[in-house]
Design a protein around this motif. Structure first.
Motif, PDB file in Angstrom:
ATOM      1  N   GLU A 119       0.753  -1.103   0.028  1.00  0.00           N
ATOM      2  CA  GLU A 119       0.083  -0.046  -0.020  1.00  0.00           C
ATOM      3  C   GLU A 119       0.974   1.251  -0.270  1.00  0.00           C
ATOM      4  N   VAL A 120       0.188   2.302  -0.516  1.00  0.00           N
ATOM      5  CA  VAL A 120       1.022   3.725  -0.374  1.00  0.00           C
ATOM      6  C   VAL A 120       1.105   3.990   1.099  1.00  0.00           C
ATOM      7  N   ASP A 121       2.167   4.420   1.223  1.00  0.00           N
ATOM      8  CA  ASP A 121       2.555   5.014   2.800  1.00  0.00           C
ATOM      9  C   ASP A 121       2.332   5.925   3.370  1.00  0.00           C
ATOM     10  N   ALA A 122       2.388   7.030   2.276  1.00  0.00           N
ATOM     11  CA  ALA A 122       2.671   8.433   2.527  1.00  0.00           C
ATOM     12  C   ALA A 122       2.457   9.131   1.259  1.00  0.00           C
ATOM     13  N   THR A 123       2.250  10.594   1.158  1.00  0.00           N
ATOM     14  CA  THR A 123       1.661  11.020  -0.002  1.00  0.00           C
ATOM     15  C   THR A 123       2.804  10.954  -1.235  1.00  0.00           C
ATOM     16  N   PRO A 124       2.467  10.306  -2.245  1.00  0.00           N
ATOM     17  CA  PRO A 124       3.366  10.224  -3.366  1.00  0.00           C
ATOM     18  C   PRO A 124       3.495  11.242  -4.096  1.00  0.00           C
ATOM     19  N   GLY A 125       4.433  11.685  -4.694  1.00  0.00           N
ATOM     20  CA  GLY A 125       4.667  12.787  -5.772  1.00  0.00           C
ATOM     21  C   GLY A 125       5.826  12.405  -6.886  1.00  0.00           C
ATOM     22  N   THR A 126       5.973  13.099  -7.678  1.00  0.00           N
ATOM     23  CA  THR A 126       6.901  12.655  -8.874  1.00  0.00           C
ATOM     24  C   THR A 126       8.043  12.069  -8.480  1.00  0.00           C
ATOM     25  N   GLY A 127       8.438  10.925  -8.856  1.00  0.00           N
ATOM     26  CA  GLY A 127       9.567  10.190  -8.333  1.00  0.00           C
ATOM     27  C   GLY A 127       9.698   9.796  -6.894  1.00  0.00           C
ATOM     28  N   SER A 128       8.576   9.583  -6.491  1.00  0.00           N
ATOM     29  CA  SER A 128       8.372   9.223  -4.892  1.00  0.00           C
ATOM     30  C   SER A 128       7.031   8.388  -4.647  1.00  0.00           C
ATOM     31  N   MET A 129       7.323   7.077  -4.301  1.00  0.00           N
ATOM     32  CA  MET A 129       6.352   6.055  -4.088  1.00  0.00           C
ATOM     33  C   MET A 129       6.390   5.593  -2.770  1.00  0.00           C
ATOM     34  N   PRO A 130       6.241   6.236  -1.562  1.00  0.00           N
ATOM     35  CA  PRO A 130       6.394   5.693  -0.458  1.00  0.00           C
ATOM     36  C   PRO A 130       5.472   4.394   0.062  1.00  0.00           C
ATOM     37  N   SER A 131       5.675   3.477   0.382  1.00  0.00           N
ATOM     38  CA  SER A 131       5.112   2.151   0.346  1.00  0.00           C
ATOM     39  C   SER A 131       5.355   1.602   1.773  1.00  0.00           C
ATOM     40  N   THR A 147      -3.855  -8.746   9.252  1.00  0.00           N
ATOM     41  CA  THR A 147      -2.545  -8.144   8.995  1.00  0.00           C
ATOM     42  C   THR A 147      -1.753  -8.766  10.197  1.00  0.00           C
ATOM     43  N   ARG A 148      -0.583  -9.235  10.131  1.00  0.00           N
ATOM     44  CA  ARG A 148       0.275  -9.942  11.020  1.00  0.00           C
ATOM     45  C   ARG A 148       1.473  -9.153  11.397  1.00  0.00           C
ATOM     46  N   ILE A 149       2.080  -8.794  10.190  1.00  0.00           N
ATOM     47  CA  ILE A 149       3.161  -7.913  10.093  1.00  0.00           C
ATOM     48  C   ILE A 149       3.108  -6.960   9.280  1.00  0.00           C
ATOM     49  N   THR A 150       3.673  -5.610   9.607  1.00  0.00           N
ATOM     50  CA  THR A 150       3.741  -4.427   8.655  1.00  0.00           C
ATOM     51  C   THR A 150       5.118  -3.806   8.693  1.00  0.00           C
ATOM     52  N   ILE A 151       5.697  -3.754   7.394  1.00  0.00           N
ATOM     53  CA  ILE A 151       6.847  -3.173   6.967  1.00  0.00           C
ATOM     54  C   ILE A 151       6.519  -1.785   6.582  1.00  0.00           C
ATOM     55  N   ALA A 152       6.975  -0.541   7.245  1.00  0.00           N
ATOM     56  CA  ALA A 152       6.585   0.796   6.822  1.00  0.00           C
ATOM     57  C   ALA A 152       7.543   1.200   5.842  1.00  0.00           C
ATOM     58  N   SER A 153       7.323   2.463   5.111  1.00  0.00           N
ATOM     59  CA  SER A 153       8.194   2.958   4.207  1.00  0.00           C
ATOM     60  C   SER A 153       9.405   3.305   5.017  1.00  0.00           C
TER      61      SER A 153
END
Length: 166
Positions: A119-131, A147-153
């Motif tokens: 999933e997208v984790d924060a606001t994306p922008g040109t050249g940036s896709m935090p997931s 959901t058992r485990i989450t790995i953040a951006s």
């Protein structure tokens, strides 16, 4: 279908590509589409590989190259736009892609045992896709993964409440 009007289902174009019309599918190894389970419900994907032996059940992706940093890949792409090929930026929480593992529960194939979703984790922008990556499993008596485990951006890894990290 008995109609006098012909409808294009697929074509081999002059560029040597095969194009299959929307709402038509490719089924390899069987005579009909099967409904698969996802955490959102049952769906019959337009591309299916079905079989009852190892060579029938596997999808192979091979790559031959002298380039050490390139190899076979399965790539998911997501846009917020409904028109294929058009651009609309995604938002925090939007799904980028998901892999589901479903099993036969004696009634259908829609019981999902596990899923990995991005999933997208924060606001994306040109050249940036935090997931973030979410790993989910279904508890005994359930067919919907939790959901058992989450790995953040940021790299922070969290475990579901009540689980003991090793």
């Amino acid at each position: 279908d008995g109609s006098q009007t012909q409808t294009e289902s697929f074509r081999v174009a002059s560029d040597q590509n095969i194009y299959v019309a929307n709402n038509n599918g490719i089924v390899v190894g069987h005579t009909a589409q099967i409904t698969f389970g996802t955490p959102e419900g049952g769906y019959a994907p337009e591309f299916q590989v079905l079989g009852n032996s190892i060579q029938d059940e596997y999808i192979g992706i091979g790559g031959w190259s002298t380039n050490a940093v390139r190899g076979p890949a399965l790539t998911f792409l997501r846009s917020k736009n409904a028109a294929i090929g058009s651009f609309t930026v995604l938002a925090t929480g939007d799904h980028l892609g998901e892999i589901n593992w479903s099993g036969d529960d004696g009634t259908d194939y829609q019981s999902v045992g596990a899923a990995v979703r991005v999933e997208v984790d924060a606001t994306p922008g040109t050249g940036s896709m935090p997931s973030r990556i979410l790993i989910a499993t279904s508890a005994d008596g359930s067919e919907v993964p939790t959901t058992r485990i989450t790995i953040a951006s940021t790299g922070l890894t969290t475990f579901a409440a009540g689980s003991t990290p090793a």
